[in-house]
Design a protein around this motif. Structure first.
Motif, PDB file in Angstrom:
ATOM      1  N   SER A 188       0.827  -1.220   0.000  1.00  0.00           N
ATOM      2  CA  SER A 188       0.000   0.000   0.000  1.00  0.00           C
ATOM      3  C   SER A 188       0.856   1.262   0.000  1.00  0.00           C
ATOM      4  O   SER A 188       0.498   2.262  -0.632  1.00  0.00           O
ATOM      5  CB  SER A 188      -0.929  -0.001   1.221  1.00  0.00           C
ATOM      6  OG  SER A 188      -1.792  -1.113   1.202  1.00  0.00           O
ATOM      7  N   SER A 244       4.166   5.650  -2.656  1.00  0.00           N
ATOM      8  CA  SER A 244       4.563   6.901  -2.000  1.00  0.00           C
ATOM      9  C   SER A 244       6.031   6.873  -1.607  1.00  0.00           C
ATOM     10  O   SER A 244       6.724   7.893  -1.669  1.00  0.00           O
ATOM     11  CB  SER A 244       3.697   7.135  -0.757  1.00  0.00           C
ATOM     12  OG  SER A 244       2.436   7.645  -1.122  1.00  0.00           O
ATOM     13  N   GLY A 295      -0.457   3.039  -8.456  1.00  0.00           N
ATOM     14  CA  GLY A 295      -1.129   3.112  -7.160  1.00  0.00           C
ATOM     15  C   GLY A 295      -2.408   2.298  -7.099  1.00  0.00           C
ATOM     16  O   GLY A 295      -2.745   1.726  -6.061  1.00  0.00           O
ATOM     17  N   ARG A 301       3.311  -5.316  -9.921  1.00  0.00           N
ATOM     18  CA  ARG A 301       2.300  -4.810  -8.979  1.00  0.00           C
ATOM     19  C   ARG A 301       0.967  -5.543  -9.155  1.00  0.00           C
ATOM     20  O   ARG A 301       0.245  -5.788  -8.185  1.00  0.00           O
ATOM     21  CB  ARG A 301       2.101  -3.311  -9.194  1.00  0.00           C
ATOM     22  CG  ARG A 301       3.307  -2.465  -8.852  1.00  0.00           C
ATOM     23  CD  ARG A 301       3.359  -2.094  -7.390  1.00  0.00           C
ATOM     24  NE  ARG A 301       2.349  -1.114  -7.045  1.00  0.00           N
ATOM     25  CZ  ARG A 301       2.080  -0.733  -5.791  1.00  0.00           C
ATOM     26  NH1 ARG A 301       2.736  -1.285  -4.784  1.00  0.00           N
ATOM     27  NH2 ARG A 301       1.163   0.169  -5.530  1.00  0.00           N
ATOM     28  N   THR A 314       4.380  -0.084   6.167  1.00  0.00           N
ATOM     29  CA  THR A 314       4.408   1.239   5.536  1.00  0.00           C
ATOM     30  C   THR A 314       5.580   2.067   6.054  1.00  0.00           C
ATOM     31  O   THR A 314       6.285   2.725   5.285  1.00  0.00           O
ATOM     32  CB  THR A 314       3.084   1.985   5.806  1.00  0.00           C
ATOM     33  OG1 THR A 314       1.984   1.185   5.349  1.00  0.00           O
ATOM     34  CG2 THR A 314       3.049   3.324   5.087  1.00  0.00           C
ATOM     35  N   ALA A 365      -8.110   6.239   1.638  1.00  0.00           N
ATOM     36  CA  ALA A 365      -7.398   5.462   0.612  1.00  0.00           C
ATOM     37  C   ALA A 365      -6.416   6.335  -0.160  1.00  0.00           C
ATOM     38  O   ALA A 365      -5.276   5.923  -0.425  1.00  0.00           O
ATOM     39  CB  ALA A 365      -8.406   4.818  -0.349  1.00  0.00           C
ATOM     40  N   THR A 414      -2.247   6.033  -0.259  1.00  0.00           N
ATOM     41  CA  THR A 414      -1.596   5.693  -1.531  1.00  0.00           C
ATOM     42  C   THR A 414      -0.729   6.826  -2.069  1.00  0.00           C
ATOM     43  O   THR A 414       0.330   6.580  -2.654  1.00  0.00           O
ATOM     44  CB  THR A 414      -2.659   5.309  -2.578  1.00  0.00           C
ATOM     45  OG1 THR A 414      -3.521   4.304  -2.033  1.00  0.00           O
ATOM     46  CG2 THR A 414      -2.010   4.764  -3.846  1.00  0.00           C
ATOM     47  N   TYR A 415      -1.165   8.068  -1.887  1.00  0.00           N
ATOM     48  CA  TYR A 415      -0.478   9.207  -2.507  1.00  0.00           C
ATOM     49  C   TYR A 415       0.037  10.203  -1.470  1.00  0.00           C
ATOM     50  O   TYR A 415       0.051  11.411  -1.719  1.00  0.00           O
ATOM     51  CB  TYR A 415      -1.421   9.927  -3.469  1.00  0.00           C
ATOM     52  CG  TYR A 415      -1.844   9.096  -4.659  1.00  0.00           C
ATOM     53  CD1 TYR A 415      -0.971   8.836  -5.709  1.00  0.00           C
ATOM     54  CD2 TYR A 415      -3.121   8.558  -4.733  1.00  0.00           C
ATOM     55  CE1 TYR A 415      -1.355   8.073  -6.793  1.00  0.00           C
ATOM     56  CE2 TYR A 415      -3.522   7.788  -5.830  1.00  0.00           C
ATOM     57  CZ  TYR A 415      -2.633   7.549  -6.847  1.00  0.00           C
ATOM     58  OH  TYR A 415      -3.024   6.793  -7.922  1.00  0.00           O
ATOM     59  N   TRP A 422     -11.467   1.152  -3.919  1.00  0.00           N
ATOM     60  CA  TRP A 422     -10.101   1.665  -3.712  1.00  0.00           C
ATOM     61  C   TRP A 422      -9.427   1.896  -5.059  1.00  0.00           C
ATOM     62  O   TRP A 422      -8.751   2.899  -5.262  1.00  0.00           O
ATOM     63  CB  TRP A 422      -9.310   0.673  -2.872  1.00  0.00           C
ATOM     64  CG  TRP A 422      -8.047   1.222  -2.263  1.00  0.00           C
ATOM     65  CD1 TRP A 422      -6.961   1.712  -2.927  1.00  0.00           C
ATOM     66  CD2 TRP A 422      -7.736   1.337  -0.866  1.00  0.00           C
ATOM     67  NE1 TRP A 422      -5.990   2.102  -2.048  1.00  0.00           N
ATOM     68  CE2 TRP A 422      -6.432   1.894  -0.769  1.00  0.00           C
ATOM     69  CE3 TRP A 422      -8.411   1.012   0.309  1.00  0.00           C
ATOM     70  CZ2 TRP A 422      -5.809   2.127   0.463  1.00  0.00           C
ATOM     71  CZ3 TRP A 422      -7.798   1.251   1.520  1.00  0.00           C
ATOM     72  CH2 TRP A 422      -6.517   1.803   1.593  1.00  0.00           C
ATOM     73  N   CYS A 470      -8.336   5.705  -6.324  1.00  0.00           N
ATOM     74  CA  CYS A 470      -6.900   5.920  -6.562  1.00  0.00           C
ATOM     75  C   CYS A 470      -6.626   6.245  -8.027  1.00  0.00           C
ATOM     76  O   CYS A 470      -5.762   7.066  -8.343  1.00  0.00           O
ATOM     77  CB  CYS A 470      -6.105   4.696  -6.126  1.00  0.00           C
ATOM     78  SG  CYS A 470      -6.024   4.481  -4.337  1.00  0.00           S
TER      79      CYS A 470
END
Length: 455
Positions: free
Chosen positions: A9, A13, A38, A92, A134, A248, A252-253, A376, A380
């Motif tokens: 996840s 980023s 993403g 991915r 993360t 979300a 992700t961003y 999601w 995204c």
């Protein structure tokens, strides 16, 4: 696997500064390509929605857990060996296939090997481990190169396959398949005891907690009023709460959002703080999540989140600049994430466990995962387009408004579940049709709560 899901996840980023540099490891990238990177794991996750649960029932939790690690090994092998943009995207896609399986099967395995005393705590470790993944991504990318980071992930994935294969099978699965002696050996290893009487007592206890004799089919979910209502509530909350509140997109961003909010290019410090805050929130959730009602905590989270998101919109719209060590917009994002990870998200999972009966859980959770991952993927993928159309302030206002809409729907439609049995909830939801929500189901749902009146 939860750690690897957290890495999946936060991977984009974390590596985005490498892609934005003059020496990008995959060459110059477009915003459209970034949006696909993403979003694509959550699209491929749809393929595994109804597979992993069946695999765990047919071949066991342990074997399924080992299979879950294979897509990650393949993904990081591709990313390490090729710097081609298409190859990275394919990697991915493959890694995303195990997304749903991790949330379903690993959670199930941990739940079934845990003692009664530790079951709730160890089940909550799922979200905590994801946050650690993360944080690992942000820390590694701030200190090492793109290649070193991905090779480390490949090593972790291979180590997982080896180490997990050394663990025992779930005792519950062994009991279900009438392998009682093997179940006793597994419990003896897990509890570090050879006391036969203790093992026998726990075998009987596991039979009461997990072995529900009532069985239903997928069609029964849509025929029975109680199942249909609980499925609708679960799908709405899982999709709306995580996707339409901005959660979300922030996960992700985070790099791009912090760059826009702070006006700085190097935001690794903010990203590390972002992940550390999630870990602190995860630890805090063990002490706070069960204090008050589930519905109260969900409404409280959404109202505060809406206030924070609307404040972010106004701050950017009027282009305010307040001198502080950490920019005010970043602090507001931290506040949003702290609320969500401390009470919002943990309470959401407690709510599902109390609302959804055990015999329908497998099907309903699968449907919830399907809709949530589709949502999601959509939010995204649309992020860059919405940011272009609405600007930063408009995007935050949109999510703030959606939080209010979700708040109203929860206040009107969603029941309180704390200290209520499934039979009480069924009556409250005015579901008078005959369904297998009986005493067996009530006993099974007791394992995730300290409240004895669930039994």
């Amino acid at each position: 696997m939860a750690f690897c899901l957290g890495v999946l996840s936060g991977w984009l980023s974390a590596v985005l500064p490498f892609f934005q540099s003059d020496n990008s490891p995959v060459g110059p990238v477009s915003q459209d390509y970034i949006s696909w990177l993403g979003a694509i794991p959550f699209l491929s996750a749809l393929a595994g929605t109804f597979i992993w649960g069946n695999l765990s029932e047919r071949y066991g939790r342990k074997n399924t857990g080992i299979i879950l690690g294979i897509p990650h090994v393949i993904m990081y092998s591709i990313i390490c060996l090729s710097h081609n943009q298409t190859a990275v995207l394919i990697g991915r896609v493959i890694g995303g296939i195990s997304n749903v399986g991790c949330l379903m099967c690993v959670n199930l395995y941990v739940k079934e090997i845990s003692s009664n005393k530790m079951r709730a705590t160890l089940t909550n470790m799922l979200s905590f481990s994801m946050t650690v993944g993360t944080l690992y991504s942000f820390l590694m990318c701030s200190m090492f190169s793109y290649d070193v980071f991905n090779y480390s992930l490949l090593g972790i994935s291979i180590s997982y396959l080896f180490l997990f294969s050394m663990l025992p099978e779930s005792p519950v699965y062994l009991i279900k398949n009438e392998l009682t002696e093997e179940a006793k050996r597994a419990l003896s290893w897990l509890r570090a005891t050879r006391d036969r009487s203790l093992i026998e007592d726990e075998i009987d206890e596991l039979k009461c907690l997990f072995l529900n004799k009532t069985s239903i089919s997928l069609v029964d979910i849509f025929k029975t009023k109680y199942y249909l209502k609980t499925m609708g509530m679960g799908v709405f909350l899982h999709c709306a709460y995580l996707n339409f509140t901005g959660f979300a997109v922030l996960i992700t961003y985070s790099t791009q959002i912090f760059q826009k909010l702070s006006g700085e290019d190097d935001v690794s410090f903010y990203n590390i703080g972002f992940a550390l805050l999630q870990i602190v929130s995860g630890i805090s959730s063990f002490f706070l999540a069960d204090r008050l009602g589930r519905k109260f905590f969900m409404l409280f989270t959404l109202i505060i989140s809406s206030s924070i998101l609307c404040s972010l919109g106004f701050y950017n719209y009027f282009q305010m600049h307040i001198d502080f060590y950490i920019p005010i917009p970043v602090i507001l994002v931290y506040g949003f994430m702290f609320m969500f990870c401390t009470v919002g998200q943990p309470v959401l999972y407690i709510f599902y466990n109390e609302l959804i009966s055990s015999e329908s859980c497998n099907y309903i959770i699968s449907i919830m995962m399907l809709i949530k991952n589709l949502g999601w993927f959509i939010v995204c993928k649309l992020y860059s387009t919405l940011m272009l159309w609405l600007k930063v302030y408009g995007l935050f206002w949109m999510y703030g408004g959606l939080c209010i809409v979700i708040t109203i729907i929860i206040a009107v439609w969603i029941p309180e579940t704390k200290n209520k049995s499934l039979r009480q909830l069924k009556t409250e939801l005015q579901c008078d049709d005959k369904s297998p929500v009986d005493n067996d189901a009530l006993v099974i749902n007791a394992d995730n709560s300290d409240n004895t009146n669930h039994v």
